[in-house]
Write an enzyme that holds these catalytic residues in place. Sequence first.
Site, PDB file in Angstrom:
ATOM      1  N   GLU A 125       0.634  -1.215   0.384  1.00 29.64           N
ATOM      2  CA  GLU A 125      -0.003   0.198   0.057  1.00 29.64           C
ATOM      3  C   GLU A 125       0.988   1.713   0.168  1.00 29.64           C
ATOM      4  OE1 GLU A 125      -2.810  -0.350   3.098  1.00 29.64           O
ATOM      5  OE2 GLU A 125      -4.013  -2.097   1.674  1.00 29.64           O
TER       6      GLU A 125
ATOM      7  N   GLU B 149      -8.372  -1.613  14.111  1.00 27.44           N
ATOM      8  CA  GLU B 149      -9.056  -2.127  13.035  1.00 27.44           C
ATOM      9  C   GLU B 149      -8.353  -3.522  13.229  1.00 27.44           C
ATOM     10  OE1 GLU B 149      -8.915  -0.881   8.852  1.00 27.44           O
ATOM     11  OE2 GLU B 149      -9.296  -2.927   8.266  1.00 27.44           O
TER      12      GLU B 149
ATOM     13  N   ASP C   7     -12.771  -5.352  10.106  1.00 30.27           N
ATOM     14  CA  ASP C   7     -13.335  -5.660   9.051  1.00 30.27           C
ATOM     15  C   ASP C   7     -13.308  -6.876   8.114  1.00 30.27           C
ATOM     16  OD1 ASP C   7     -12.297  -5.339   5.946  1.00 30.27           O
ATOM     17  OD2 ASP C   7     -10.331  -4.933   6.925  1.00 30.27           O
TER      18      ASP C   7
ATOM     19  N   LYS D  88     -15.779  -2.028   1.950  1.00 33.39           N
ATOM     20  CA  LYS D  88     -14.830  -2.254   1.362  1.00 33.39           C
ATOM     21  C   LYS D  88     -16.198  -3.052   0.171  1.00 33.39           C
ATOM     22  CE  LYS D  88     -10.947  -3.790   2.652  1.00 33.39           C
ATOM     23  NZ  LYS D  88      -9.594  -5.252   4.030  1.00 33.39           N
TER      24      LYS D  88
ATOM     25  N   ARG E 117      -8.248  -1.533  -1.701  1.00 34.51           N
ATOM     26  CA  ARG E 117      -8.080  -3.091  -0.776  1.00 34.51           C
ATOM     27  C   ARG E 117      -6.197  -2.982  -1.658  1.00 34.51           C
ATOM     28  NH1 ARG E 117     -11.812  -7.153  -0.035  1.00 34.51           N
ATOM     29  NH2 ARG E 117      -9.800  -7.846   1.292  1.00 34.51           N
TER      30      ARG E 117
HETATM   31  P1  PGA Z   1      -6.770  -6.534   2.103  1.00 31.55           P
HETATM   32  O1  PGA Z   1      -5.532  -5.292   2.886  1.00 31.55           O
HETATM   33  O2  PGA Z   1      -6.752  -5.781   0.941  1.00 31.55           O
HETATM   34  O3  PGA Z   1      -5.111  -6.929   1.148  1.00 31.55           O
HETATM   35  O4  PGA Z   1      -7.266  -8.082   2.718  1.00 31.55           O
HETATM   36  C1  PGA Z   1      -6.378  -4.228   3.101  1.00 31.55           C
HETATM   37  C2  PGA Z   1      -7.563  -4.334   4.878  1.00 31.55           C
HETATM   38  O5  PGA Z   1      -7.075  -4.892   5.332  1.00 31.55           O
HETATM   39  O6  PGA Z   1      -7.967  -3.046   5.491  1.00 31.55           O
HETATM   40 ZN    ZN Z   2      -7.856  -4.083   7.760  1.00 31.68          ZN
END
Ligand code: PGA
Ligand code: ZN
Length: 431
Positions: free
Chosen positions: A210, A288, A313, A338, A367
């Site tokens: 990220e 989170e 999440d 998401k 993501r």
């Molecule tokens: P992921 O991570 O898109 O790899 O699931 C993002 C998160 O956990 O917030």
């Molecule tokens: Zn997360």
Amino acid sequence: MQSAGGRTIQEVRAREVLDCRGLPTVQVDVVLADGSLGRADVPSGRSTGAHEAKELRDGGTRYGGYGVRRAVASVVDVLGPGVHGLQADAQRVLDRRLVELDGTPDKSALGANALLGVSLAAARAAAASTGLPLYRYLDSDGHLLPVPLVNLINGGRHAAGQLQFQEFIVIPTGAPTFSEALAESSEVNLALGEVLEERYGRAALALGDEGGYVPPVSDPREALELLHVGVERAGYTGRFQYGLDCAATHFYDADERVYRLAGKPFTSEELLSLYLELIRDFGITTIEDPFAEDDFASFTDLTRESGIQIVGDDLFVTNPERLLRGIEQGSANALLWKVNQIGTLSEAMDAAAIATSHGYGVCVSERSGETEDPIIADLVVALNAGQIKTGAPVRGERTAKYNRLLQIEEELGAAARYPGPQFPGVSASRR
Ligand code: PGA
Ligand code: ZN
């Protein structure tokens, strides 16, 4: 304005494109009778929750099994013909049709990646037909720019470092506007880079999934201390809050029923104590996924004892049913939102509405596997959610979202609001 008849879906196309990890993902075009085009890319997670809707991947050797030709075929052969002639502006009817065509609870037959591409592209096409930007089309009162939860140090499955917590986050709540908040965050990111280079050399400037740094540290305290030093170096002491996404499912040892952190086993109670210490010592105001994805009870304990924002999440996976279960038990007080976890825009909107009506916060999120599609920027403003996670302020797939938010702020002009110190916006009774 076109007549409603012009908004019937005439053609649905799909193709395989690349995401930021170089892995394939689905891109969908929806074309309306009036010629309006909506296009959307589907993102993909790496630290996914077990209860998420399932993306369809090809398997085999091509792209190491990650190809999405089958999902593209789902769109072209089944979903497209199935929504032909529907109104693109009747999102709920359209999404229901998509869910029926798939017919499984987790969207595994046709693939959540196929469904979501059609759902989002249809919303974009309908917005294009009205001549309105997407955030305005979805909610004519969208005016709240989000506080960005800026992920500057990457760990867990998003990085090849030694930190188990996945995201170490700075939150620019002292800034008066979104654009100033972004500028301050970016300055902190650059200052942090200087600090890391001085302390550990240039190898410490490598980035995770990220866009955050991956410093050679293993203790979460050291990572949090680095964030504080970066903020201080940039001259913004006192203007930031701090956050974590622990993504704890991914360091939980289900056989031994312990969390493995920096080589040591922690029971849920010991981990909870660690969180309370970190909150006290480092100005953390949001955490989170502090516990594994089915441990609703520990989420409840931390929510009650910490008094800060606790975000679900992998716990909620943007799923109205799991969210309602959490609300009943007082697990967490905010929903990570998401769209691809649930697979259609309407269902994700339902989850956000449930969260808000129960005093839960909503944090819109990218993501780790993103494309240049900035759609979540429009969605966070349409929801007036007030918070977004979209990575570090570097690399095109992350800056696409930040830059779209700058455009929206400019378009809104005097109507734009920024929550600043009101973050996290979870009502007092829930904190
Ligand atoms: P992921 O991570 O898109 O790899 O699931 C993002 C998160 O956990 O917030
Ligand atoms: Zn997360």
